[in-house]
Design a protein around this motif. Structure first.
Motif, PDB file in Angstrom:
ATOM      1  N   GLY A 184      81.836 -34.629 -29.997  1.00 21.53           N
ATOM      2  CA  GLY A 184      81.885 -34.955 -31.231  1.00 21.53           C
ATOM      3  C   GLY A 184      81.254 -34.436 -32.456  1.00 21.53           C
ATOM      4  O   GLY A 184      80.926 -34.680 -33.325  1.00 21.53           O
ATOM      5  N   ILE A 185      81.517 -32.999 -32.314  1.00 19.83           N
ATOM      6  CA  ILE A 185      81.134 -31.983 -33.220  1.00 19.83           C
ATOM      7  C   ILE A 185      81.347 -32.223 -34.677  1.00 19.83           C
ATOM      8  O   ILE A 185      80.604 -32.104 -35.482  1.00 19.83           O
ATOM      9  N   ARG A 186      82.751 -32.428 -35.106  1.00 21.88           N
ATOM     10  CA  ARG A 186      83.019 -32.823 -36.231  1.00 21.88           C
ATOM     11  C   ARG A 186      83.894 -33.792 -36.436  1.00 21.88           C
ATOM     12  O   ARG A 186      84.948 -33.945 -37.117  1.00 21.88           O
ATOM     13  N   ALA A 187      83.514 -35.092 -35.509  1.00 17.78           N
ATOM     14  CA  ALA A 187      84.465 -36.337 -35.761  1.00 17.78           C
ATOM     15  C   ALA A 187      85.029 -36.918 -36.836  1.00 17.78           C
ATOM     16  O   ALA A 187      85.922 -37.051 -37.120  1.00 17.78           O
ATOM     17  N   GLN A 188      83.845 -36.662 -37.782  1.00 16.88           N
ATOM     18  CA  GLN A 188      83.980 -37.525 -39.238  1.00 16.88           C
ATOM     19  C   GLN A 188      84.795 -36.832 -39.937  1.00 16.88           C
ATOM     20  O   GLN A 188      85.483 -37.209 -40.967  1.00 16.88           O
ATOM     21  N   PHE A 212      91.085 -23.641 -28.325  1.00 19.82           N
ATOM     22  CA  PHE A 212      91.824 -24.114 -29.332  1.00 19.82           C
ATOM     23  C   PHE A 212      91.161 -23.810 -30.559  1.00 19.82           C
ATOM     24  O   PHE A 212      91.693 -24.115 -31.776  1.00 19.82           O
ATOM     25  N   ASN A 213      89.889 -23.241 -30.651  1.00 20.49           N
ATOM     26  CA  ASN A 213      89.085 -22.688 -31.749  1.00 20.49           C
ATOM     27  C   ASN A 213      89.930 -21.657 -32.425  1.00 20.49           C
ATOM     28  O   ASN A 213      89.445 -21.476 -33.582  1.00 20.49           O
ATOM     29  N   ASP A 214      90.611 -20.814 -31.519  1.00 17.67           N
ATOM     30  CA  ASP A 214      91.057 -19.521 -31.960  1.00 17.67           C
ATOM     31  C   ASP A 214      92.431 -19.618 -31.406  1.00 17.67           C
ATOM     32  O   ASP A 214      92.898 -18.486 -31.129  1.00 17.67           O
ATOM     33  N   TRP A 215      93.181 -20.716 -31.612  1.00 19.25           N
ATOM     34  CA  TRP A 215      94.686 -20.698 -31.058  1.00 19.25           C
ATOM     35  C   TRP A 215      95.813 -20.243 -31.892  1.00 19.25           C
ATOM     36  O   TRP A 215      95.691 -20.726 -33.136  1.00 19.25           O
ATOM     37  N   ARG A 216      96.486 -19.158 -31.444  1.00 18.27           N
ATOM     38  CA  ARG A 216      97.431 -18.382 -32.160  1.00 18.27           C
ATOM     39  C   ARG A 216      98.865 -18.340 -31.265  1.00 18.27           C
ATOM     40  O   ARG A 216      99.282 -17.553 -30.690  1.00 18.27           O
ATOM     41  N   LEU A 266      90.328 -33.332 -30.202  1.00 16.10           N
ATOM     42  CA  LEU A 266      90.139 -32.952 -31.550  1.00 16.10           C
ATOM     43  C   LEU A 266      88.324 -33.013 -31.963  1.00 16.10           C
ATOM     44  O   LEU A 266      87.978 -32.246 -32.592  1.00 16.10           O
ATOM     45  N   HIS A 267      87.834 -34.111 -31.213  1.00 15.16           N
ATOM     46  CA  HIS A 267      86.539 -34.132 -31.595  1.00 15.16           C
ATOM     47  C   HIS A 267      85.624 -33.235 -30.764  1.00 15.16           C
ATOM     48  O   HIS A 267      84.350 -33.377 -31.066  1.00 15.16           O
ATOM     49  N   HIS A 268      86.087 -32.131 -29.961  1.00 10.16           N
ATOM     50  CA  HIS A 268      85.310 -31.231 -29.531  1.00 10.16           C
ATOM     51  C   HIS A 268      85.782 -29.746 -30.390  1.00 10.16           C
ATOM     52  O   HIS A 268      85.220 -28.925 -29.894  1.00 10.16           O
ATOM     53  N   VAL A 269      86.552 -29.690 -31.285  1.00  7.83           N
ATOM     54  CA  VAL A 269      86.921 -28.612 -31.979  1.00  7.83           C
ATOM     55  C   VAL A 269      85.690 -28.470 -33.117  1.00  7.83           C
ATOM     56  O   VAL A 269      85.549 -29.254 -33.927  1.00  7.83           O
ATOM     57  N   VAL A 270      85.367 -27.178 -33.366  1.00  4.46           N
ATOM     58  CA  VAL A 270      84.501 -26.722 -34.302  1.00  4.46           C
ATOM     59  C   VAL A 270      85.471 -26.382 -35.425  1.00  4.46           C
ATOM     60  O   VAL A 270      85.223 -26.721 -36.858  1.00  4.46           O
ATOM     61  N   ASN A 271      86.549 -25.335 -35.459  1.00  2.00           N
ATOM     62  CA  ASN A 271      87.236 -24.785 -36.395  1.00  2.00           C
ATOM     63  C   ASN A 271      88.358 -25.816 -36.561  1.00  2.00           C
ATOM     64  O   ASN A 271      89.694 -25.220 -36.084  1.00  2.00           O
ATOM     65  N   LEU A 272      88.365 -26.847 -36.997  1.00  2.00           N
ATOM     66  CA  LEU A 272      89.361 -27.906 -37.445  1.00  2.00           C
ATOM     67  C   LEU A 272      90.448 -27.192 -38.252  1.00  2.00           C
ATOM     68  O   LEU A 272      91.683 -27.490 -38.047  1.00  2.00           O
TER      69      LEU A 272
END
Length: 371
Positions: A271-275, A173-177, A191-197
């Protein structure tokens, strides 16, 4: 100056041993100078390997101690029932049924996607709830990076009799097309596992039909599922009341006289980018529904310390009741912000209903940058 990814990967283990007062400004500096994460970045690939390994053998990723279920049934369930459902599976089924109804006049068959589906257990249960309502003409494209988990999902779908509705496909999902458009897209605790939000939210926006819904249940607290200082201070007030045996961290296998900061994002993507999730959602979508909840109570009902609590013991229940009451008071006063959300979003422009808990609209649940 751009920081080389390989240098960061080498220095990260050393940085974990620094005190929080030093790590915090280092993190701010790194965010300002770091390159955008990409699927071919060595640091990203290393984390991806860790993440895949962590979850490959986890058949139940949502297992929580009995005290969590005491709290959720006593306090969270009534909050959800005010909006027409009583638990997360019913929440997803409720809004997928609405999306299905919207799709009927024009298309008949409804197409949904679930991003970061893991073992597809939620999707299988939600499909079963829809079928039980007489809704059968739909497909849920279940997307996850972990083939072992997808294989379990296919087996679960077969056993539940919803193989026709569940399509499990490997994808990042970091490169979902996506190549098609969807009536609804769901994300359950992913979503809290996604780097490329930013990239993912843009892809979701583009993939939704004009009347489509983005439905999610997720974590929106501090990165790595840590406490913000204003919340940690209050947590420590209650922590001092705990019997010594309750302060043993089951997961990290250490005694914590006072709850310590632990950054879960130090390995894998937890939790990589949770905030960043809620601010970025507010910037792109409109909220049809937003339910924010939980903060102070989290450490006492999670997998690390929750197993020490007896959900049938009067002292334990009273303690959780008191922490929950303080949680609610502090959130409504704006002194702390929720760490969890259940939300339904629409593409812009949107002029339909906007539902939320009294005093807790989505925009009020973003921690101020000046805090």
């Amino acid at each position: 100056m751009i920081v080389p990814a390989r240098l960061v990967h080498w220095l990260r283990p050393l940085a974990r041993h620094l005190p929080e007062s030093i790590r915090r400004p280092l993190r701010r500096w790194y965010r300002a100078h770091a390159p955008a994460a990409g699927v071919d970045d060595p640091a990203y690939l290393a984390r991806l390997a860790e993440e895949t390994s962590i979850f490959a053998d986890q058949e139940d990723v949502h297992d929580l101690p009995p005290i969590f279920h005491y709290w959720s049934n006593r306090f969270l369930r009534p909050q959800l029932e005010a909006f027409g459902f009583s638990h997360p599976d019913a929440f997803f089924a409720h809004y997928l049924a609405s999306a299905y109804a919207d799709a009927q006049p024009a298309r008949g068959h409804a197409r949904f996607a679930s991003l970061g589906c893991g073992n597809c257990d939620t999707e299988v249960r939600v499909a079963g709830l829809l079928v039980a309502r007489g809704i059968e003409d739909f497909t849920i494209d279940c997307v996850d990076i972990n083939e072992a988990m997808l294989a379990r999902g296919r087996q679960l779908a077969s056993e539940a009799g919803v193989s026709k509705q569940i399509v499990a496909a490997k994808g990042d999902f970091n490169d979902w097309r996506p190549a098609i458009r969807y009536d609804a897209i769901i994300a359950n605790q992913s979503l809290h596992h996604v780097v490329n939000l930013e990239g993912l939210f843009a892809a979701i926006d583009a993939a939704l039909r004009p009347e489509g819904r983005f439905v999610t249940s997720d974590m929106i607290g501090r990165n790595g599922h840590m406490r913000w200082p204003e919340a940690m201070e209050i947590v420590h007030e209650y922590w001092r009341e705990l019997p010594r045996g309750y302060r043993w961290n089951v997961q990290l296998r250490r005694h914590e006289e006072l709850l310590e900061y632990w950054d879960c994002s130090s390995s894998g993507f937890e939790g990589i980018r949770a905030q960043d999730i809620l601010p970025l959602l507010l910037a792109r979508f409109e909220f049809e529904l937003f339910i924010g909840y939980g903060n102070l109570v989290d450490p006492f009902i999670d997998r690390s310390f929750g197993p020490h609590f007896d959900a049938n013991a009067p002292w334990d229940r009273d303690f959780i009741d008191r922490v929950h009451a303080r949680d609610e008071a502090e959130m409504l006063a704006g002194r702390i912000t929720p760490t969890h959300m259940m939300a339904v979003m629409r593409r812009r422009p949107y002029d339909g209903p906007r539902l939320h808990r009294a005093g807790l609209p989505a925009h009020a649940c973003v921690r101020p940058a000046t805090a």
